[in-house]
Design a protein around this motif. Sequence first.
Motif, PDB file in Angstrom:
ATOM      1  N   ALA A 160       0.836  -1.199   0.000  1.00 43.22           N
ATOM      2  CA  ALA A 160       0.000   0.000   0.000  1.00 43.22           C
ATOM      3  C   ALA A 160       0.876   1.256   0.000  1.00 43.22           C
TER       4      ALA A 160
ATOM      5  N   ARG B   5       3.924   1.513  -1.297  1.00 43.54           N
ATOM      6  CA  ARG B   5       4.503   1.683  -2.636  1.00 43.54           C
ATOM      7  C   ARG B   5       3.462   2.205  -3.607  1.00 43.54           C
ATOM      8  N   ALA B   6       2.246   1.655  -3.504  1.00 44.43           N
ATOM      9  CA  ALA B   6       1.175   2.094  -4.394  1.00 44.43           C
ATOM     10  C   ALA B   6       0.890   3.581  -4.176  1.00 44.43           C
TER      11      ALA B   6
ATOM     12  N   GLU C  87       3.585   5.798  -5.579  1.00 46.00           N
ATOM     13  CA  GLU C  87       3.685   5.854  -7.030  1.00 46.00           C
ATOM     14  C   GLU C  87       2.533   6.593  -7.673  1.00 46.00           C
ATOM     15  N   ASN C  88       1.347   6.388  -7.171  1.00 46.50           N
ATOM     16  CA  ASN C  88       0.203   7.058  -7.780  1.00 46.50           C
ATOM     17  C   ASN C  88      -0.910   7.194  -6.754  1.00 46.50           C
TER      18      ASN C  88
ATOM     19  N   MET D   9      -3.654   8.910  -6.544  1.00 54.16           N
ATOM     20  CA  MET D   9      -5.064   8.858  -6.914  1.00 54.16           C
ATOM     21  C   MET D   9      -5.500   7.427  -7.214  1.00 54.16           C
ATOM     22  N   ALA D  10      -4.636   6.711  -7.937  1.00 51.85           N
ATOM     23  CA  ALA D  10      -4.979   5.323  -8.242  1.00 51.85           C
ATOM     24  C   ALA D  10      -5.081   4.514  -6.960  1.00 51.85           C
ATOM     25  N   ALA D  11      -4.165   4.751  -6.029  1.00 53.35           N
ATOM     26  CA  ALA D  11      -4.197   4.010  -4.769  1.00 53.35           C
ATOM     27  C   ALA D  11      -5.516   4.273  -4.037  1.00 53.35           C
ATOM     28  N   GLN D  12      -5.929   5.540  -4.035  1.00 55.39           N
ATOM     29  CA  GLN D  12      -7.193   5.891  -3.372  1.00 55.39           C
ATOM     30  C   GLN D  12      -8.372   5.173  -4.006  1.00 55.39           C
ATOM     31  N   THR D  13      -8.404   5.166  -5.322  1.00 53.82           N
ATOM     32  CA  THR D  13      -9.565   4.554  -5.972  1.00 53.82           C
ATOM     33  C   THR D  13      -9.527   3.038  -5.854  1.00 53.82           C
ATOM     34  N   LEU D  14      -8.428   2.485  -5.364  1.00 50.11           N
ATOM     35  CA  LEU D  14      -8.417   1.049  -5.107  1.00 50.11           C
ATOM     36  C   LEU D  14      -8.729   0.760  -3.641  1.00 50.11           C
ATOM     37  N   GLY D  15      -9.126   1.801  -2.925  1.00 50.95           N
ATOM     38  CA  GLY D  15      -9.572   1.582  -1.551  1.00 50.95           C
ATOM     39  C   GLY D  15      -8.481   1.662  -0.510  1.00 50.95           C
ATOM     40  N   ILE D  16      -7.309   2.155  -0.883  1.00 49.23           N
ATOM     41  CA  ILE D  16      -6.241   2.285   0.112  1.00 49.23           C
ATOM     42  C   ILE D  16      -6.437   3.582   0.890  1.00 49.23           C
ATOM     43  N   PRO D  17      -6.517   3.504   2.215  1.00 54.58           N
ATOM     44  CA  PRO D  17      -6.677   4.729   2.999  1.00 54.58           C
ATOM     45  C   PRO D  17      -5.355   5.502   2.983  1.00 54.58           C
ATOM     46  N   THR D  18      -5.187   6.348   1.975  1.00 54.34           N
ATOM     47  CA  THR D  18      -3.868   6.953   1.734  1.00 54.34           C
ATOM     48  C   THR D  18      -3.428   7.874   2.861  1.00 54.34           C
TER      49      THR D  18
END
Lengths: 293, 250
Positions: A169, A171-172, A175-176, A178-187
């Motif tokens: 999470a 690394r994601a 790296e990106n 917005m993409a991490a957020q839309t995959l449900g990662i609580p950034t």
Amino acid sequence: MEKLLQYSFTGLSAGALYALVALGIVLIYRSTRVLNFAHGDVAMLSTFAAFALLSNGYGFPLALAGSLVVGAALGISFYLSVLARAQREGANLLGMVALTLGLALILQGVAVYIWGAEPVSLPFPISSTKTYRVGVVVVSQLALATMAAGIVGSLLLYLLVQKTRFGLAMRATSENLMAAQTLGIPTRLVLSVSWGVASALGVVAGIFLAPALLLDPFFMLDPFLKGFAAAVLGGLNSLPGAVVGALILGVAESLTGGYLTIQYKNTLAFIIIIVVLLVRPEGLLGKEFKERV
Amino acid sequence: MGGLLEVKALALHFGGITALQDVGLAIAEGETLAVIGPNGSGKTSLFNCITGIYRPSSGSISFLEESLVGRSPDAITQLGVARTFQNLRLFHNMSVLDNLMVGRHLHFRKNFVHAALRLRAEEIRHRRRCEEIIEFLNLEPVRKSRAADCPYGVQKRVELGRALATEPKLLLLDEPVSGLTQEEKEEFSYWIHEIRGRFRITILLVEHDLRVASRLADRMVALDHGVKIAEGTPAEVQRHPEVIKAYLGE
């Protein structure tokens, strides 16, 4: 030959601490793109916290744990209460870097206010005068412990980032976002933990540097600059680069100090960095993040 | 109604510019709805409002009777909404498999005891789900490759797979076939069609290619300058005079 080995060893042990500082800087830069100028001072204040615990009769393990908690808490609360908010209000990167400078000055002020500007010595259980002879090289107990701290710290960070789900999470997110957020990662959580971990790494460096340098509110300035230089040398967004850069810097410094003169120790180290950056602007192991437009 | 997703009177302004105005739509469970419209008509803005990237100026968005307005993108994904991006947003330095595993992040049980004991069952369960997606999207040959090294068509598939890995109830596809060759478009349309049958996911898609859009969608909504100008079956919408005017001019 003996001298070369001796200087290299001393350099590696200094480099191990620079590596811890550099790793923290890189971790924060990678995840939030912010150069954290308060990195050294968070470590400084936390080392003072350890000093306070030790002077009040608590044992060393407890003082170490306490200072790590203080460091991590400082990092996390600064990120959540100041940086994240500034970002939401649309602050640019330069503005956020200025905020970290402000934090650095505040922390120095707090330390001067509470503990004064006179250097104190941190009672440390590991001796810097007790030495062992390994082959032709003489190593002090402190240098060995320092190296061990550097290796253990880097290794734990490596395991966290590369081998755990939370690391995935992280690394994601770096790296990106917005993409991490839309995959449900609580950034936000991921970023605040990154700040906490990075600050704790700096604290470990601070604790191990204090016995050699004496403890005052400005003692982390030089190590911070070295860590920063090492991070740039290795490539600001590469964690292995930070370690490589720090070891090169430590050894280069020690060799210059030994063979030329101690006064040029810092100068030559930075000349090396300038040369490397002229040849490879992205650093030794750095890769610039490129975004497809 | 009983729709899965209901958007009512949605408006979005950037300063003086109106990106969306009084847009309303509803999707029933199991349906595929296409949003069409010329460039700059507000299609992607609509997506960004639904997924929490933009906060709408007014109006409501509800998913399974819960309001999405004001929720963070990760919270919305946790409710079961996944999306792909018009310009890919992959994790370039990770392998294809790792990209999918990030999509599984939501479903990792948040239990440190399991992690500490290194119980592999959990890991295997996630791997199996990823393998299913890899097989479905024919990503087997590139599973270990770095995402950045894959050709564009493959990257689009990886992004679709990554969205599927979150096990969404609603999948938002932003121009899924743009930039693909004719042959790849055919393939991709087939997969999108299959997603409905195989994973039973409701799909909202934005598409430029009207042929693909009308083949995939049960219903269509047309936007122009941020306003809904038509809604109905693909045939109806494409014949609608406002739509023709928007695409071809007067």
